[in-house]
Motif scaffolding. Structure first.
Motif, PDB file in Angstrom:
ATOM      1  N   MET A 222     -16.239  10.847   3.409  1.00 30.68           N
ATOM      2  CA  MET A 222     -15.107   9.938   3.557  1.00 30.68           C
ATOM      3  C   MET A 222     -14.819   9.655   5.032  1.00 30.68           C
ATOM      4  O   MET A 222     -14.585   8.535   5.427  1.00 30.68           O
ATOM      5  N   LYS A 223     -14.864  10.737   5.811  1.00 28.14           N
ATOM      6  CA  LYS A 223     -14.600  10.567   7.229  1.00 28.14           C
ATOM      7  C   LYS A 223     -15.652   9.690   7.872  1.00 28.14           C
ATOM      8  O   LYS A 223     -15.368   8.829   8.689  1.00 28.14           O
ATOM      9  N   ASP A 224     -16.926   9.921   7.500  1.00 27.62           N
ATOM     10  CA  ASP A 224     -18.005   9.130   8.078  1.00 27.62           C
ATOM     11  C   ASP A 224     -17.859   7.663   7.697  1.00 27.62           C
ATOM     12  O   ASP A 224     -18.134   6.774   8.489  1.00 27.62           O
ATOM     13  N   HIS A 225     -17.444   7.421   6.464  1.00 24.33           N
ATOM     14  CA  HIS A 225     -17.274   6.034   6.019  1.00 24.33           C
ATOM     15  C   HIS A 225     -16.193   5.342   6.847  1.00 24.33           C
ATOM     16  O   HIS A 225     -16.376   4.213   7.293  1.00 24.33           O
ATOM     17  N   PHE A 226     -15.077   6.018   7.068  1.00 23.23           N
ATOM     18  CA  PHE A 226     -14.002   5.442   7.876  1.00 23.23           C
ATOM     19  C   PHE A 226     -14.499   5.166   9.287  1.00 23.23           C
ATOM     20  O   PHE A 226     -14.225   4.120   9.863  1.00 23.23           O
ATOM     21  N   THR A 227     -15.255   6.100   9.826  1.00 22.25           N
ATOM     22  CA  THR A 227     -15.770   5.937  11.193  1.00 22.25           C
ATOM     23  C   THR A 227     -16.737   4.774  11.278  1.00 22.25           C
ATOM     24  O   THR A 227     -16.703   3.989  12.231  1.00 22.25           O
TER      25      THR A 227
ATOM     26  N   TRP B  18      -8.071   3.415   5.274  1.00 28.88           N
ATOM     27  CA  TRP B  18      -6.746   4.036   5.482  1.00 28.88           C
ATOM     28  C   TRP B  18      -6.949   5.538   5.605  1.00 28.88           C
ATOM     29  O   TRP B  18      -7.545   6.163   4.738  1.00 28.88           O
ATOM     30  N   ARG B  19      -6.468   6.092   6.702  1.00 22.60           N
ATOM     31  CA  ARG B  19      -6.534   7.534   6.892  1.00 22.60           C
ATOM     32  C   ARG B  19      -5.115   8.086   7.000  1.00 22.60           C
ATOM     33  O   ARG B  19      -4.284   7.568   7.743  1.00 22.60           O
ATOM     34  N   ASP B  20      -4.850   9.143   6.235  1.00 23.46           N
ATOM     35  CA  ASP B  20      -3.540   9.792   6.244  1.00 23.46           C
ATOM     36  C   ASP B  20      -3.641  11.117   6.983  1.00 23.46           C
ATOM     37  O   ASP B  20      -4.667  11.812   6.894  1.00 23.46           O
ATOM     38  N   GLN B  21      -2.577  11.481   7.720  1.00 25.89           N
ATOM     39  CA  GLN B  21      -2.597  12.724   8.489  1.00 25.89           C
ATOM     40  C   GLN B  21      -1.217  13.358   8.468  1.00 25.89           C
ATOM     41  O   GLN B  21      -0.208  12.693   8.722  1.00 25.89           O
ATOM     42  N   ARG B  22      -1.189  14.638   8.176  1.00 19.41           N
ATOM     43  CA  ARG B  22       0.060  15.389   8.159  1.00 19.41           C
ATOM     44  C   ARG B  22       0.632  15.529   9.565  1.00 19.41           C
ATOM     45  O   ARG B  22      -0.102  15.725  10.531  1.00 19.41           O
TER      46      ARG B  22
ATOM     47  N   PRO C  64      -6.633  16.372   4.940  1.00 19.79           N
ATOM     48  CA  PRO C  64      -7.452  17.453   4.367  1.00 19.79           C
ATOM     49  C   PRO C  64      -6.636  18.565   3.725  1.00 19.79           C
ATOM     50  O   PRO C  64      -6.982  19.049   2.645  1.00 19.79           O
ATOM     51  N   SER C  65      -5.555  18.976   4.361  1.00 25.77           N
ATOM     52  CA  SER C  65      -4.773  20.077   3.809  1.00 25.77           C
ATOM     53  C   SER C  65      -4.057  19.677   2.525  1.00 25.77           C
ATOM     54  O   SER C  65      -3.864  20.494   1.626  1.00 25.77           O
TER      55      SER C  65
ATOM     56  N   ASN D  77       3.279  14.519   2.288  1.00 24.84           N
ATOM     57  CA  ASN D  77       2.912  13.244   2.890  1.00 24.84           C
ATOM     58  C   ASN D  77       2.366  12.300   1.824  1.00 24.84           C
ATOM     59  O   ASN D  77       2.401  12.580   0.625  1.00 24.84           O
ATOM     60  N   TRP D  78       1.822  11.164   2.252  1.00 25.82           N
ATOM     61  CA  TRP D  78       1.364  10.126   1.323  1.00 25.82           C
ATOM     62  C   TRP D  78       0.204  10.620   0.453  1.00 25.82           C
ATOM     63  O   TRP D  78       0.063  10.239  -0.709  1.00 25.82           O
ATOM     64  N   THR D  79      -0.650  11.480   1.010  1.00 23.89           N
ATOM     65  CA  THR D  79      -1.744  12.034   0.220  1.00 23.89           C
ATOM     66  C   THR D  79      -1.212  12.800  -0.977  1.00 23.89           C
ATOM     67  O   THR D  79      -1.755  12.707  -2.089  1.00 23.89           O
ATOM     68  N   ASP D  80      -0.145  13.574  -0.778  1.00 22.28           N
ATOM     69  CA  ASP D  80       0.462  14.324  -1.877  1.00 22.28           C
ATOM     70  C   ASP D  80       0.969  13.386  -2.972  1.00 22.28           C
ATOM     71  O   ASP D  80       0.825  13.671  -4.163  1.00 22.28           O
TER      72      ASP D  80
END
Length: 205
Positions: free
Chosen positions: A1-6, A184-188, A90-91, A194-197
């Protein structure tokens, strides 16, 4: 997923009537309104909230309004193509990495529709973006980063969080003079949810 975003970030005939049946078209015209009553019309506000996103700010306004008003159609219109991906915090993803492995537009629609079903009619959520920073890659590609606060009011008591906070990074792409979200990347940013939750819970419940 991270590689795809990058990688995305870097690639910046009408019928013939017989004369003896002249009254048949009249009958059909009288019956036609009854056919259309079978489908409930969508609220007029649903379409009027969308503005052609010829600018980044317009797209973000459309996205914010869709989130706040739980407008599924306009929320879905904010994203583009089969290449769209959501990269979770990730968390928050925790023990459910498979859930987000190929998270694309259909998954966005599924979770958002589930959230809407559990929200009382007329409820309006509140989304605030602050400390926004735009990084222009090309004239048709830009990354928007901001801190967000999303105030959610819904009726599922198993999901108790009302305020979601984090950092949102959106990769936007312009095509045919319209901007859309392509990643779209979400980060705590704190101990709360957060939005991932939110996506994790309402995509599974």
């Amino acid at each position: 997923m991270k590689d795809h975003f990058t990688r995305l970030r870097q690639s910046a005939a009408p019928p013939r009537w017989r004369a003896g049946r002249a009254l048949l078209p009249v009958f059909l015209l009288l019956a036609l309104p009854a056919c259309f009553q079978l489908r409930e019309p969508e609220p007029a506000a649903a379409g009027s909230e969308w503005i052609q996103p010829t600018q980044v700010d317009i797209l973000l306004a459309n996205f914010t309004a869709a989130v706040q008003n739980l407008n599924v159609a306009n929320y879905e219109r904010s994203f583009t193509g089969p290449d769209y991906r959501f990269v979770p915090d990730p968390s928050s993803a925790g023990s459910s990495p498979a859930l987000f492995a190929n998270w694309s537009v259909p998954e966005e629609t599924t979770y958002f529709t589930s959230l809407r079903r559990r929200t009382a009619p007329g409820t309006i959520n509140k989304l605030t973006l602050t400390d926004r920073r735009d990084q222009l890659f090309t004239t048709d590609s830009v990354e928007v980063s901001a801190l967000y606060q999303l105030q959610v009011t819904q009726q599922d008591t198993a999901f108790r969080a009302g305020l979601l906070q984090g950092n949102i990074r959106l990769l936007l792409r312009r095509r045919n003079n319209e901007w859309r979200i392509i990643a779209w990347r979400d980060q705590r940013t704190g101990p709360g949810l957060n939005w991932t939750d939110l996506k994790k819970y309402f995509s599974s419940n």
